[in-house]
Design a protein around this motif. Structure first.
Motif, PDB file in Angstrom:
ATOM      1  N   THR A  12       0.821  -1.221   0.000  1.00 20.23           N
ATOM      2  CA  THR A  12       0.000   0.000   0.000  1.00 20.23           C
ATOM      3  C   THR A  12       0.848   1.261   0.000  1.00 20.23           C
ATOM      4  OG1 THR A  12      -0.188   0.038   2.419  1.00 20.23           O
ATOM      5  CG2 THR A  12      -1.872  -1.181   1.197  1.00 20.23           C
ATOM      6  N   GLN A  13       2.118   1.137   0.321  1.00 20.20           N
ATOM      7  CA  GLN A  13       3.076   2.255   0.307  1.00 20.20           C
ATOM      8  C   GLN A  13       2.629   3.413   1.199  1.00 20.20           C
ATOM      9  OE1 GLN A  13       4.092   3.291  -3.810  1.00 20.20           O
ATOM     10  NE2 GLN A  13       3.659   1.177  -4.412  1.00 20.20           N
ATOM     11  N   ALA A  14       1.979   3.060   2.303  1.00 21.78           N
ATOM     12  CA  ALA A  14       1.532   4.083   3.244  1.00 21.78           C
ATOM     13  C   ALA A  14       2.688   4.637   4.069  1.00 21.78           C
ATOM     14  CB  ALA A  14       0.466   3.506   4.176  1.00 21.78           C
ATOM     15  N   LEU A  15       3.795   3.923   4.104  1.00 19.10           N
ATOM     16  CA  LEU A  15       4.952   4.355   4.891  1.00 19.10           C
ATOM     17  C   LEU A  15       6.216   4.180   4.067  1.00 19.10           C
ATOM     18  CD1 LEU A  15       6.050   5.314   7.653  1.00 19.10           C
ATOM     19  CD2 LEU A  15       6.129   2.912   8.360  1.00 19.10           C
ATOM     20  N   ARG A  16       6.991   5.273   3.955  1.00 16.07           N
ATOM     21  CA  ARG A  16       8.235   5.242   3.197  1.00 16.07           C
ATOM     22  C   ARG A  16       9.376   5.783   4.053  1.00 16.07           C
ATOM     23  NH1 ARG A  16       7.952   8.470  -2.218  1.00 16.07           N
ATOM     24  NH2 ARG A  16       7.377  10.160  -0.781  1.00 16.07           N
ATOM     25  N   PHE A  17      10.566   5.265   3.808  1.00 19.48           N
ATOM     26  CA  PHE A  17      11.776   5.750   4.474  1.00 19.48           C
ATOM     27  C   PHE A  17      12.759   6.202   3.401  1.00 19.48           C
ATOM     28  CE2 PHE A  17       9.775   3.013   7.543  1.00 19.48           C
ATOM     29  CZ  PHE A  17      10.038   3.608   8.765  1.00 19.48           C
ATOM     30  N   ILE A  18      13.111   7.489   3.410  1.00 20.73           N
ATOM     31  CA  ILE A  18      13.960   8.053   2.356  1.00 20.73           C
ATOM     32  C   ILE A  18      15.076   8.876   2.981  1.00 20.73           C
ATOM     33  CG2 ILE A  18      14.018   9.658   0.403  1.00 20.73           C
ATOM     34  CD1 ILE A  18      11.188   8.837  -0.268  1.00 20.73           C
ATOM     35  N   GLU A  19      16.300   8.625   2.540  1.00 14.45           N
ATOM     36  CA  GLU A  19      17.446   9.384   3.039  1.00 14.45           C
ATOM     37  C   GLU A  19      17.445  10.775   2.405  1.00 14.45           C
ATOM     38  OE1 GLU A  19      22.353   9.073   3.179  1.00 14.45           O
ATOM     39  OE2 GLU A  19      21.152   7.333   2.596  1.00 14.45           O
ATOM     40  N   GLY A  20      17.639  11.786   3.234  1.00 11.70           N
ATOM     41  CA  GLY A  20      17.653  13.146   2.705  1.00 11.70           C
ATOM     42  C   GLY A  20      18.059  14.167   3.740  1.00 11.70           C
ATOM     43  N   ASN A  21      18.432  15.332   3.248  1.00 12.01           N
ATOM     44  CA  ASN A  21      18.914  16.435   4.075  1.00 12.01           C
ATOM     45  C   ASN A  21      17.829  17.511   4.157  1.00 12.01           C
ATOM     46  OD1 ASN A  21      20.245  18.713   5.122  1.00 12.01           O
ATOM     47  ND2 ASN A  21      22.179  18.171   4.149  1.00 12.01           N
ATOM     48  N   ALA A  22      17.488  17.920   5.364  1.00 14.43           N
ATOM     49  CA  ALA A  22      16.440  18.924   5.560  1.00 14.43           C
ATOM     50  C   ALA A  22      16.732  20.217   4.823  1.00 14.43           C
ATOM     51  CB  ALA A  22      16.268  19.212   7.052  1.00 14.43           C
ATOM     52  N   GLN A  23      18.009  20.502   4.579  1.00 13.12           N
ATOM     53  CA  GLN A  23      18.403  21.738   3.916  1.00 13.12           C
ATOM     54  C   GLN A  23      18.307  21.647   2.395  1.00 13.12           C
ATOM     55  OE1 GLN A  23      21.789  23.088   7.189  1.00 13.12           O
ATOM     56  NE2 GLN A  23      22.415  22.142   5.289  1.00 13.12           N
ATOM     57  N   ASP A  24      18.136  20.442   1.885  1.00  8.01           N
ATOM     58  CA  ASP A  24      18.138  20.257   0.434  1.00  8.01           C
ATOM     59  C   ASP A  24      17.333  19.007   0.091  1.00  8.01           C
ATOM     60  OD1 ASP A  24      18.683  20.669  -2.210  1.00  8.01           O
ATOM     61  OD2 ASP A  24      20.752  19.947  -2.134  1.00  8.01           O
ATOM     62  N   LEU A  25      16.026  19.155   0.071  1.00  4.21           N
ATOM     63  CA  LEU A  25      15.127  18.017  -0.130  1.00  4.21           C
ATOM     64  C   LEU A  25      14.935  17.739  -1.624  1.00  4.21           C
ATOM     65  CD1 LEU A  25      12.499  18.973   2.605  1.00  4.21           C
ATOM     66  CD2 LEU A  25      14.228  17.158   2.757  1.00  4.21           C
ATOM     67  N   VAL A  26      16.045  17.423  -2.276  1.00  5.75           N
ATOM     68  CA  VAL A  26      16.034  17.248  -3.726  1.00  5.75           C
ATOM     69  C   VAL A  26      15.192  16.049  -4.165  1.00  5.75           C
ATOM     70  CG1 VAL A  26      18.258  18.371  -4.064  1.00  5.75           C
ATOM     71  CG2 VAL A  26      18.190  15.918  -3.602  1.00  5.75           C
ATOM     72  N   GLN A  27      14.925  15.135  -3.254  1.00  5.70           N
ATOM     73  CA  GLN A  27      14.141  13.953  -3.604  1.00  5.70           C
ATOM     74  C   GLN A  27      12.672  14.278  -3.846  1.00  5.70           C
ATOM     75  OE1 GLN A  27      15.864  14.496  -0.864  1.00  5.70           O
ATOM     76  NE2 GLN A  27      17.302  12.845  -0.446  1.00  5.70           N
ATOM     77  N   PHE A  28      12.241  15.471  -3.400  1.00  8.44           N
ATOM     78  CA  PHE A  28      10.819  15.786  -3.430  1.00  8.44           C
ATOM     79  C   PHE A  28      10.539  17.018  -4.287  1.00  8.44           C
ATOM     80  CE2 PHE A  28      11.861  14.194   0.923  1.00  8.44           C
ATOM     81  CZ  PHE A  28      11.388  12.904   0.740  1.00  8.44           C
ATOM     82  N   ASP A  29       9.489  16.915  -5.088  1.00  3.44           N
ATOM     83  CA  ASP A  29       9.071  18.052  -5.906  1.00  3.44           C
ATOM     84  C   ASP A  29       8.401  19.106  -5.031  1.00  3.44           C
ATOM     85  OD1 ASP A  29       9.953  16.783  -8.213  1.00  3.44           O
ATOM     86  OD2 ASP A  29       8.016  15.801  -8.546  1.00  3.44           O
ATOM     87  N   GLU A  30       8.328  20.316  -5.550  1.00  6.98           N
ATOM     88  CA  GLU A  30       7.590  21.344  -4.826  1.00  6.98           C
ATOM     89  C   GLU A  30       6.104  21.011  -4.834  1.00  6.98           C
ATOM     90  OE1 GLU A  30       6.829  24.871  -8.025  1.00  6.98           O
ATOM     91  OE2 GLU A  30       8.862  24.736  -7.186  1.00  6.98           O
ATOM     92  N   ASN A  31       5.402  21.521  -3.847  1.00  2.00           N
ATOM     93  CA  ASN A  31       3.954  21.310  -3.720  1.00  2.00           C
ATOM     94  C   ASN A  31       3.586  19.829  -3.622  1.00  2.00           C
ATOM     95  OD1 ASN A  31       3.768  24.126  -4.117  1.00  2.00           O
ATOM     96  ND2 ASN A  31       3.569  23.869  -6.329  1.00  2.00           N
ATOM     97  N   SER A  32       4.331  19.081  -2.785  1.00  2.00           N
ATOM     98  CA  SER A  32       4.131  17.637  -2.697  1.00  2.00           C
ATOM     99  C   SER A  32       3.389  17.175  -1.447  1.00  2.00           C
ATOM    100  CB  SER A  32       5.481  16.906  -2.738  1.00  2.00           C
ATOM    101  OG  SER A  32       6.109  17.054  -3.988  1.00  2.00           O
ATOM    102  N   PHE A  33       3.474  17.937  -0.345  1.00  3.37           N
ATOM    103  CA  PHE A  33       2.983  17.433   0.935  1.00  3.37           C
ATOM    104  C   PHE A  33       1.951  18.366   1.574  1.00  3.37           C
ATOM    105  CE2 PHE A  33       7.195  15.602   0.344  1.00  3.37           C
ATOM    106  CZ  PHE A  33       6.947  14.253   0.566  1.00  3.37           C
ATOM    107  N   ASP A  34       1.027  17.735   2.284  1.00  2.00           N
ATOM    108  CA  ASP A  34       0.008  18.490   3.012  1.00  2.00           C
ATOM    109  C   ASP A  34       0.497  18.901   4.400  1.00  2.00           C
ATOM    110  OD1 ASP A  34      -2.459  18.080   1.176  1.00  2.00           O
ATOM    111  OD2 ASP A  34      -1.651  16.056   1.441  1.00  2.00           O
ATOM    112  N   LEU A  35       1.383  18.107   4.964  1.00  2.00           N
ATOM    113  CA  LEU A  35       1.883  18.366   6.316  1.00  2.00           C
ATOM    114  C   LEU A  35       3.367  18.031   6.376  1.00  2.00           C
ATOM    115  CD1 LEU A  35       1.407  18.944   9.386  1.00  2.00           C
ATOM    116  CD2 LEU A  35       0.840  16.512   9.629  1.00  2.00           C
ATOM    117  N   TYR A  36       4.138  18.947   6.941  1.00  2.99           N
ATOM    118  CA  TYR A  36       5.574  18.758   7.151  1.00  2.99           C
ATOM    119  C   TYR A  36       5.807  18.854   8.651  1.00  2.99           C
ATOM    120  CZ  TYR A  36      10.618  20.085   7.095  1.00  2.99           C
ATOM    121  OH  TYR A  36      11.987  20.177   7.314  1.00  2.99           O
ATOM    122  N   THR A  37       6.425  17.812   9.227  1.00  2.21           N
ATOM    123  CA  THR A  37       6.751  17.849  10.651  1.00  2.21           C
ATOM    124  C   THR A  37       8.239  17.586  10.856  1.00  2.21           C
ATOM    125  OG1 THR A  37       6.251  15.477  10.956  1.00  2.21           O
ATOM    126  CG2 THR A  37       4.460  17.058  11.343  1.00  2.21           C
TER     127      THR A  37
END
Length: 230
Positions: A90-115
């Motif tokens: 179902t891919q409800a949970l993902r684990f992805i390596e990334g840097n908070a200062q440079d979230l290159v893995q994610f496109d803009e306008n991708s998430f409803d909530l950032y924590t």
């Protein structure tokens, strides 16, 4: 962290998504490698029950952390707690390596909530991390940061400072034989922006309605802001 979950309103949002066709809820938890916050979201959104059905879950929680070992710990915990369907099917949970200062893995306008919980304090460039948070959020998306902060009351602050600088490092030395890490914790908290300053920096990053809520007299605070509708 439980208060963050309640304040985030993930459960009512998830209930709405579950009842509606074509809706989705995308959550990004940064610096959350071990999964503590993400698991709360997964449980609150009934992703485990949904994983018993086929197809991709419209609710997705993504854990992003700069430390691959922490991510491995989190993923192993998730597999032990929930099984593999939640991640692989179902891919409800993902684990992805990334840097908070440079979230290159994610496109803009991708998430409803950032924590981000107890992680912003360890980011080298806080303003850059805030700008990245703003970028990856959808218009109308919400930023929430749970972090150690500053005690405004002078009397309580004096007690807290004495405890922090004299007791916490000693506990670290006794319990973990690691005084320096606990000393760093105390010092990093004092160097972190005060509540009002972080609100101003959220404003500068573009967020609307930036605010904070003190918990335990300001020892911990939740800061939040909203991405503008374009």
């Amino acid at each position: 962290k439980d208060y963050l979950l309640k304040r985030s309103a993930v459960k009512p949002m998830a209930d709405l998504v579950r009842r509606s066709e074509g809706r989705e809820l995308k959550i990004l938890d940064v610096a959350g490698g071990t999964g503590d916050v993400a698991f709360r979201f997964v449980d609150s959104a009934d992703c485990v029950e949904r994983s018993k059905s086929s197809g991709v879950d419209p609710i997705q929680v993504t854990v992003c952390d700069i430390n691959p070992e922490m991510l491995r710990v989190g993923q192993n915990r998730a597999l032990k707690k929930y099984g593999s369907a939640l991640i692989n099917e179902t891919q409800a949970l993902r684990f992805i390596e990334g840097n908070a200062q440079d979230l290159v893995q994610f496109d803009e306008n991708s998430f409803d909530l950032y924590t981000i919980s107890f992680g912003l304090r360890n980011v080298t460039d806080v303003d850059r991390a805030l700008r990245e948070a703003y970028r990856v959020l959808k218009p109308g998306g919400r930023f929430m940061c749970l972090e150690f902060s500053h005690v405004p009351d002078p009397y309580f602050r004096a007690i807290y400072d004495y405890y922090s600088f004299n007791v916490i490092p000693s506990i670290g030395n006794i319990v973990a034989n690691d005084r320096s890490s606990y000393q760093y914790l105390v010092e990093s908290i004092r160097k972190f922006p005060k509540q009002e300053e972080l609100v101003e920096r959220l404003d500068s990053a573009g967020f609307q309605l930036a605010s904070y809520t003190n918990l335990t007299g300001g020892i911990v605070a939740i800061h939040e802001g909203w991405k503008r509708f374009e």
